[in-house]
Enzyme design. Structure first.
Site, PDB file in Angstrom:
ATOM      1  N   PHE A   1      67.835  11.889 -14.688  1.00  0.00           N
ATOM      2  CA  PHE A   1      68.450  12.615 -13.659  1.00  0.00           C
ATOM      3  C   PHE A   1      67.292  13.793 -13.022  1.00  0.00           C
ATOM      4  CE2 PHE A   1      72.428  13.526 -11.162  1.00  0.00           C
ATOM      5  CZ  PHE A   1      73.045  12.370 -11.390  1.00  0.00           C
TER       6      PHE A   1
ATOM      7  N   GLN B   1      72.523  25.092  -2.057  1.00  0.00           N
ATOM      8  CA  GLN B   1      71.825  23.738  -2.319  1.00  0.00           C
ATOM      9  C   GLN B   1      71.998  22.695  -1.389  1.00  0.00           C
ATOM     10  OE1 GLN B   1      72.458  20.981  -6.148  1.00  0.00           O
ATOM     11  NE2 GLN B   1      70.460  21.747  -6.181  1.00  0.00           N
TER      12      GLN B   1
ATOM     13  N   HIS C   1      71.540  18.704  -0.921  1.00  0.00           N
ATOM     14  CA  HIS C   1      71.116  17.656  -1.776  1.00  0.00           C
ATOM     15  C   HIS C   1      70.429  16.727  -0.848  1.00  0.00           C
ATOM     16  CE1 HIS C   1      71.870  13.846  -4.035  1.00  0.00           C
ATOM     17  NE2 HIS C   1      72.441  14.580  -4.983  1.00  0.00           N
TER      18      HIS C   1
ATOM     19  N   LEU D   1      77.980  11.861  -0.168  1.00  0.00           N
ATOM     20  CA  LEU D   1      76.850  11.896  -1.409  1.00  0.00           C
ATOM     21  C   LEU D   1      76.512  10.485  -1.748  1.00  0.00           C
ATOM     22  CD1 LEU D   1      75.319  14.193  -2.460  1.00  0.00           C
ATOM     23  CD2 LEU D   1      76.504  13.514  -4.726  1.00  0.00           C
TER      24      LEU D   1
ATOM     25  N   GLU E   1      72.077  11.135  -7.235  1.00  0.00           N
ATOM     26  CA  GLU E   1      71.011  10.963  -7.721  1.00  0.00           C
ATOM     27  C   GLU E   1      70.736  10.045  -8.738  1.00  0.00           C
ATOM     28  OE1 GLU E   1      69.689  15.283  -7.651  1.00  0.00           O
ATOM     29  OE2 GLU E   1      68.947  14.718  -9.935  1.00  0.00           O
TER      30      GLU E   1
ATOM     31  N   ARG F   1      66.208  18.818  -6.571  1.00  0.00           N
ATOM     32  CA  ARG F   1      66.719  18.847  -5.309  1.00  0.00           C
ATOM     33  C   ARG F   1      66.267  19.529  -4.135  1.00  0.00           C
ATOM     34  NH1 ARG F   1      72.922  18.105  -7.375  1.00  0.00           N
ATOM     35  NH2 ARG F   1      72.696  16.379  -8.246  1.00  0.00           N
TER      36      ARG F   1
ATOM     37  N   HIS G   1      75.837  20.884  -0.236  1.00  0.00           N
ATOM     38  CA  HIS G   1      76.197  20.178  -1.411  1.00  0.00           C
ATOM     39  C   HIS G   1      77.052  21.363  -2.523  1.00  0.00           C
ATOM     40  CE1 HIS G   1      76.859  17.336  -4.339  1.00  0.00           C
ATOM     41  NE2 HIS G   1      76.243  17.704  -5.512  1.00  0.00           N
TER      42      HIS G   1
ATOM     43  N   ARG H   1      70.466  24.572  -8.443  1.00  0.00           N
ATOM     44  CA  ARG H   1      71.118  23.784  -9.604  1.00  0.00           C
ATOM     45  C   ARG H   1      70.548  22.497  -9.914  1.00  0.00           C
ATOM     46  NH1 ARG H   1      75.004  20.025 -10.089  1.00  0.00           N
ATOM     47  NH2 ARG H   1      75.818  20.206  -8.163  1.00  0.00           N
TER      48      ARG H   1
HETATM   49  C1  LIG Z   1      80.190  14.376  -4.066  1.00  0.00           C
HETATM   50  C2  LIG Z   1      80.085  15.371  -5.208  1.00  0.00           C
HETATM   51  C3  LIG Z   1      79.399  14.696  -6.108  1.00  0.00           C
HETATM   52  C4  LIG Z   1      78.743  15.706  -7.190  1.00  0.00           C
HETATM   53  N1  LIG Z   1      78.444  14.999  -8.226  1.00  0.00           N
HETATM   54  C5  LIG Z   1      77.992  15.868  -9.386  1.00  0.00           C
HETATM   55  C6  LIG Z   1      77.610  15.249 -10.697  1.00  0.00           C
HETATM   56  O1  LIG Z   1      77.548  13.958 -10.873  1.00  0.00           O
HETATM   57  N2  LIG Z   1      77.259  16.129 -11.751  1.00  0.00           N
HETATM   58  C7  LIG Z   1      77.474  17.465 -11.558  1.00  0.00           C
HETATM   59  O2  LIG Z   1      77.243  18.120 -12.684  1.00  0.00           O
HETATM   60  N3  LIG Z   1      78.026  17.975 -10.356  1.00  0.00           N
HETATM   61  C8  LIG Z   1      78.495  17.212  -9.417  1.00  0.00           C
HETATM   62  N4  LIG Z   1      78.752  17.786  -8.267  1.00  0.00           N
HETATM   63  C9  LIG Z   1      79.246  19.235  -7.996  1.00  0.00           C
HETATM   64  C10 LIG Z   1      80.451  19.356  -8.942  1.00  0.00           C
HETATM   65  O3  LIG Z   1      81.395  18.168  -9.035  1.00  0.00           O
HETATM   66  C11 LIG Z   1      81.223  20.583  -8.506  1.00  0.00           C
HETATM   67  O4  LIG Z   1      80.462  21.611  -8.419  1.00  0.00           O
HETATM   68  C12 LIG Z   1      82.334  20.993  -9.464  1.00  0.00           C
HETATM   69  O5  LIG Z   1      83.334  19.652  -9.424  1.00  0.00           O
HETATM   70  C13 LIG Z   1      83.285  21.917  -9.024  1.00  0.00           C
HETATM   71  O6  LIG Z   1      84.413  22.102  -9.982  1.00  0.00           O
HETATM   72  P1  LIG Z   1      85.391  23.424  -9.786  1.00  0.00           P
HETATM   73  O7  LIG Z   1      86.201  22.872 -10.876  1.00  0.00           O
HETATM   74  O8  LIG Z   1      84.447  24.542  -9.804  1.00  0.00           O
HETATM   75  O9  LIG Z   1      86.097  23.287  -8.521  1.00  0.00           O
HETATM   76  P2  LIG Z   1      86.727  22.017  -7.732  1.00  0.00           P
HETATM   77  O10 LIG Z   1      86.776  20.625  -8.626  1.00  0.00           O
HETATM   78  O11 LIG Z   1      86.090  21.917  -6.515  1.00  0.00           O
HETATM   79  O12 LIG Z   1      88.271  22.430  -7.701  1.00  0.00           O
HETATM   80  C14 LIG Z   1      88.858  23.426  -6.884  1.00  0.00           C
HETATM   81  C15 LIG Z   1      90.229  23.595  -7.114  1.00  0.00           C
HETATM   82  O13 LIG Z   1      90.513  24.928  -6.440  1.00  0.00           O
HETATM   83  C16 LIG Z   1      91.646  24.724  -5.782  1.00  0.00           C
HETATM   84  N5  LIG Z   1      91.632  25.710  -4.577  1.00  0.00           N
HETATM   85  C17 LIG Z   1      90.651  25.999  -3.761  1.00  0.00           C
HETATM   86  N6  LIG Z   1      91.230  27.144  -3.010  1.00  0.00           N
HETATM   87  C18 LIG Z   1      92.514  27.345  -3.336  1.00  0.00           C
HETATM   88  C19 LIG Z   1      93.294  28.282  -2.854  1.00  0.00           C
HETATM   89  N7  LIG Z   1      93.332  28.938  -1.734  1.00  0.00           N
HETATM   90  N8  LIG Z   1      94.722  28.319  -3.430  1.00  0.00           N
HETATM   91  C20 LIG Z   1      94.698  27.282  -4.319  1.00  0.00           C
HETATM   92  N9  LIG Z   1      93.938  26.514  -5.047  1.00  0.00           N
HETATM   93  C21 LIG Z   1      92.711  26.247  -4.390  1.00  0.00           C
HETATM   94  C22 LIG Z   1      91.715  23.181  -5.362  1.00  0.00           C
HETATM   95  O14 LIG Z   1      93.160  22.745  -5.117  1.00  0.00           O
HETATM   96  C23 LIG Z   1      90.948  22.511  -6.560  1.00  0.00           C
HETATM   97  O15 LIG Z   1      92.187  22.319  -7.208  1.00  0.00           O
HETATM   98  C24 LIG Z   1      79.245  16.851  -7.056  1.00  0.00           C
HETATM   99  C25 LIG Z   1      79.847  17.567  -6.102  1.00  0.00           C
HETATM  100  C26 LIG Z   1      80.152  16.698  -5.004  1.00  0.00           C
HETATM  101  C27 LIG Z   1      80.867  17.058  -3.791  1.00  0.00           C
END
Ligand SMILES: Cc1cc2nc3c(=O)[nH]c(=O)nc-3n(C[C@H](O)[C@H](O)[C@H](O)COP(=O)(O)OP(=O)(O)OC[C@H]3O[C@@H](n4cnc5c(N)ncnc54)[C@H](O)[C@@H]3O)c2cc1C
Length: 596
Positions: free
Chosen positions: A116, A236, A238, A248, A251, A282, A369, A411
């Site tokens: 990666f 960032q 991507h 997306l 990578e 990135r 991203h 990142r």
């Molecule tokens: C398409 C894509 C592919 C990716 N691929 C990778 C990868 O391969 N490897 C990697 O390391 N990272 C990857 N990332 C980044 C990574 O997935 C995210 O940074 C990470 O999943 C964020 O997780 P989190 O638990 O912080 O929040 P999230 O998974 O975004 O969850 C947010 C939560 O907060 C809740 N929420 C938000 N606002 C409120 C509110 N006001 N009230 C109540 N609930 C709320 C939502 O309901 C949800 O449950 C990717 C991101 C994307 C977009």
């Protein structure tokens, strides 16, 4: 009043929230509040993998992973935090495996790993296989696995409740106010501790990989309540989003050998990163794509380039680069490998572009991203209220919404998923300990008054401009002016435009007058949050007069360690803003020029 009492409330059910819930619920009474059904959280969209120096396919060490993280973050990473993350990653990936996460396997049954961007063998400087993966659905598998574990452990979920306000009494956290989306009623969650795991805010930009729900609600509420946000200038892009859509393309495609090609048919990364080529970090690749397009080498003179994973093309370059398998045989890919290792990507391209990646190259452009900045925390998830590390009693955060800071100015791929599980777990444990030490504080008087007033104001106009129109204007200016490259002029124009949009927001009109599933009202409230975050992003970007990681200033092209090797904090103070600074924690690695 709809009243609930818990030791702790976790807001967000993505990887960070669920990991925190799993650990906190071992010794505290915990509720998870989420505006989405848990398994719809954005973590489920993560494709490529989770980084950990398991060394299953070749030599690797967590210290190498830590160095790559620090270098990838352009030396703005707090190195104590990066050490914790990279060291803990190894055990935690095995822990996920034992919970039942179906990782892909090597021939001898170990967890398979792929290369990666920015992850290297520190000695040879060549890409190392560090990303553990479950096809290109790694995040989906993490989310399902953790959700099942939480259900098994009887964690209480409040699905489709939207967090709107943090309650504070006697100088400490006392709970939250949430809006029940189905009924339009407000609910008070009275608790000793609150854990924010609400993810990022990519929806500030027009072209983004982020889900519609990623609107930065929690950081905006905290900002309005007088708490600081850290490193907001670093967002960032991507390099490989589907052209015009932003969806997306992982990578992992380049990890499997895919290459970037410009309109002249050249593999242009040879020029920008001669050693690591298409697997540079990135920020480096997004800038290279932008420059190729700016200099007229986009495909057909347009603002995109190709990502090419056709086996005949990839195999030619793998041979040229002398790439081998762990057993020393030449590395090659076949159409069947693509279908097996990148099934979702192949599907997306066929569905959205009518492009078959086995036969045609994919048109791509950089896509907004990931938020490197966010709510400042220490390594145990405690929210910090100033640059001298003073914690907010009872306040915790982890995941993309938090800034520990393990990602610094940029990142590395696979490091967000690691961050979620490592700091979700540490924060969950620390929060449960806190809950076992303190009494429940009293609720502030009339706890829902603030939210009621805010919602009444949003509903007050009987005509005016729809939120969607203002949102589109904000997303466009953020994309054009606060993107891969920035200048004083672009940012100043953006500031003026965002401030004008904030003024127009006073005339916003919510046309749905009902209570049930009033998404018009909620999206309007979310727009308020995004406008606040847009303004602080622009201000922080204007303030930092250097180029570092994801923040590239054309008018200040050099990294300036003398003046800017520090984290920025920004506070909203009525209509004004103020900045503070915190030194970066340096450990084994002194800042060096970044060469890939
Ligand atoms: C398409 C894509 C592919 C990716 N691929 C990778 C990868 O391969 N490897 C990697 O390391 N990272 C990857 N990332 C980044 C990574 O997935 C995210 O940074 C990470 O999943 C964020 O997780 P989190 O638990 O912080 O929040 P999230 O998974 O975004 O969850 C947010 C939560 O907060 C809740 N929420 C938000 N606002 C409120 C509110 N006001 N009230 C109540 N609930 C709320 C939502 O309901 C949800 O449950 C990717 C991101 C994307 C977009």
């Amino acid at each position: 009043m709809n009243y609930h009492k818990f030791d702790a409330v976790i807001i967000g059910a993505g990887g960070a929230g669920l990991m925190a819930a799993l650990y906190a619920s071992k010794s505290a009474n915990v509720a998870v509040v989420s505006k989405l059904y848990p398994t719809r959280s954005h973590t489920g969209a993560a494709q490529g993998g989770i980084g950990a120096a398991l060394g299953n396919l070749e030599e690797d060490h967590w210290e190498w992973h830590a160095f790559d993280t620090v270098k990838g973050g352009d030396y703005l990473v707090d190195q104590d935090a990066a050490d914790i993350m990279c060291k803990d990653a190894v055990d935690i990936v095995l822990e996920l495996e034992h919970m039942g996460l179906p990782f892909d396997r090597t021939a001898d049954g170990k967890i398979s790993q792929r290369p990666f961007g920015g992850h290297t063998n520190n000695v040879t400087k060549q890409p190392v296989r560090r990303a553990a993966h479950a096809a290109d659905r790694t995040g989906h598998m993490i989310l399902q696995t953790l959700y099942q574990q939480c259900i098994k452990q009887d964690v209480q979920f409040f699905d489709e409740y939207q967090f709107m306000d943090l309650l504070i009494s006697e100088g400490r956290v006392a709970g939250i106010v949430a809006y029940h989306i189905d009924s339009g009623e407000l609910h008070v969650f009275h608790a000793k501790a609150v854990f924010f795991a609400t993810g990022g805010w990519g929806r500030l930009w027009n072209i983004t990989s982020n889900a519609h729900s990623l609107t930065g609600d929690a950081p905006a509420v905290l900002l309005r309540k007088g708490y600081p946000l850290e490193d907001m200038e670093f967002f960032q892009f991507h390099p490989t989003g589907i052209y015009k859509m932003g969806i997306l393309i992982t990578e992992g495609v380049r990890g499997e050998g895919g290459v970037l090609i410009n309109g002249k048919g050249e593999r242009f990364m040879l020029k920008y990163a001669p050693t690591i080529k298409d697997l540079a970090s990135r920020d480096v690749i997004s800038r290279a794509i932008y420059l190729e397009i700016a200099e007229g080498r986009g495909v057909n003179g347009q603002d995109y380039v190709y990502l090419d994973v056709r086996p005949e093309v990839v195999n030619k370059y793998l041979a040229e680069d002398g790439k081998t398998n762990p057993d020393g045989s030449p590395r090659r890919i076949t159409a069947a490998d693509i279908e097996k290792k990148l099934p979702d990507i192949a599907d997306f391209c066929r569905t959205y572009l009518d492009v078959d990646p086995i036969k045609q190259p994919m048109p791509i452009q950089p896509t907004a991203h990931y938020a490197m900045g966010g709510i400042p925390t220490d390594v145990d998830g405690r929210i910090l209220v100033d640059a001298s590390n003073t914690p907010l009693p009872g306040g915790f955060a982890a995941g993309e919404v938090a800034c520990v800071s393990v990602h610094g100015a940029n990142r590395l791929g696979t490091n967000s998923l690691v961050d979620l599980v490592v700091f979700g777990k540490r924060g969950g444990i620390a929060m449960a300990e806190y809950c076992n030490q303190v009494e429940l504080p009293p609720l502030p008087e009339n706890p829902t008054a603030g939210v009621q007033a805010e919602l009444a104001q949003l509903m007050a106009n009987t005509q005016g401009v729809p939120a969607a129109k203002l949102r589109k204007a904000m997303q466009e200016v953020m994309m054009m002016n606060v993107g891969v490259f920035r200048t004083d002029q672009l940012l100043s124009e953006a500031l003026e435009k965002v401030r004008e949009l904030r003024k127009q927001f006073a005339h916003v009109y919510v046309s749905d007058r009902g209570k049930r599933f009033n998404t018009d009202l909620l999206e309007t409230w979310e727009l308020h949050n995004m406008l606040d975050l847009a303004e602080v992003t622009v201000l922080a970007a204007l303030n930092r007069t250097e180029s570092r990681g994801g923040h590239a200033r054309d008018d200040y092209p050099q990294r300036d360690d003398v003046n800017w090797l520090k984290h920025s904090f920004i506070w909203q103070d009525g209509d004004n803003y103020r900045f503070g600074y915190k030194p970066v924690t340096i450990g084994r690695y002194q800042p060096q020029a970044r060469v890939y």
